[in-house]
Design an enzyme around this catalytic site. Structure first.
Site: not given
Ligand code: UDP
Length: 328
Positions: A12, A37, A57, A100, A103, A146, A160
């Site tokens: 969405f 999705g 993914d 990920n 990074g 969640y 980070y």
């Protein structure tokens, strides 16, 4: 030409962001694993030379060739019933997926914006919720997968930023609605409109005195765009402060759809937040942003969208066996 990676591109919010960045003259890489999705949301972009879709993914290592200027991380199941159905993926995309992508942002020297949520405030004890409030979350409840993934996401993003100097932005999104929501994703607006269209009674959970504040998707996208382009790295609430009880909302939907169905009451799901309203002072001050679309206007557009869907969408059952969500 600036290049942006948008994860959750077929969802969405992700699909609306793809549209916005294309319109702004960006080259957009849309990434999605299509768990929640739907390619239908971005099919109008296929063939656009400034758009490419990657089925991937993000919880697994991500490779992008060439340069990258911005990353927007919007991949995640987002409906409370989805969390229950795919709890591990929900935890992974918020944690491993974010790791990920951070990074990747570090390697490419890209600026990254993460989609956080009002769920970081849990069932809030402070009302309306300001960014300074630390929240009241049941970490081991059904929504914990969640909420805690998103809280971890914020924590690792700040790490980070502070440790590696990655340019990061954090948007805390409150309930948002509009075209391309999944009709049967279990969330209140598609649930009520779907019930009205099928001629079923509207199911209000609990007494319906819990509140939510609904933001139209175009307003949200504008706020996100401005935040990304700002130089502010702490979290910012984006949402519409116009608060309403769920019972009043059900009545509004009956009026909107001209239906004469009844409202029926069902058990309140575990840990369902009782009150939710964003304090948006920060967004107003820092971004000069506030919502422009009234609920009346936004609901009308959204209803037209849901009406245009096929019977196949309308009668698709996605969440038959998830009554466990309701029980303690
Ligand atoms: N809700 C409801 N009937 C439904 C679906 C949801 O009364 O058929 C209620 C739900 O209990 C919650 C509110 O509507 O209080 C918003 O739920 P939603 O799943 O949209 O998202 P949330 O804001 O809880 O993340």
């Amino acid at each position: 030409m600036k290049k942006v990676l948008i994860t959750g591109a077929a969802g969405f919010l992700g699909s609306h962001l793809c549209d916005r960045f294309i319109k702004e003259g960006f080259y957009v890489i849309g990434m999605d694993n299509l768990i929640t999705g739907d390619l239908k949301n971005i099919e109008h972009l296929s063939g656009n030379i400034n758009f490419e879709f990657v089925n991937h993914d993000v919880s697994n290592h991500i490779t992008i060739d060439g340069s990258l200027d911005y990353i927007l991380h919007f991949a995640s199941p987002a409906s409370p019933i989805d969390y229950l159905k795919i709890p591990i993926q929900t935890l992974k995309v918020g944690s491993l997926g974010t790791h990920n992508l951070l990074g990747l942002a570090k390697a490419k020297n890209a600026r990254m914006l993460i989609a956080s949520t009002s769920e970081v405030y849990g069932d809030p004890l402070v009302h309306p919720q300001t960014e300074e409030y630390w929240g009241n979350v049941n970490l081991i409840g059904p929504r914990g997968v969640y909420d805690e993934a998103k809280r971890f996401q914020e924590a690792i993003t700040m790490a980070y930023h502070r440790f590696h100097g990655v340019e990061t932005r954090i948007v805390r999104i409150f309930n948002t609605y509009g075209p391309r929501m999944r009709l049967n994703d279990g969330r209140v607006l598609p649930a009520f409109i779907g019930q009205a269209l099928r001629g079923e009674d509207l199911t209000v959970f609990g007494k319906g005195n819990q509140t939510r504040s609904f933001c139209y998707v175009d307003d949200l996208v504008e706020g996100i765009f401005r935040l990304l382009m700002s130089d502010y790295s702490l979290p910012v609430n984006i949402g519409n402060p116009d608060e309403i009880t769920i019972l009043e909302f059900a009545e509004e939907i009956l009026k909107l759809t001209g239906s004469n169905q009844k409202i029926i009451f069902k058990e309140l799901p575990v840990d369902d937040p009782m009150q939710r309203q964003p304090n948006i002072d920060k967004a107003k001050k820092l971004l000069g942003w506030e919502p422009k679309v009234s609920r009346q206007e936004g609901l009308k557009i959204t209803y037209e969208y849901f009406k245009s869907l096929t019977d196949n969408d309308l009668y698709k059952v996605e969440h038959k066996n998830f009554e466990g969500f309701i029980k303690k």
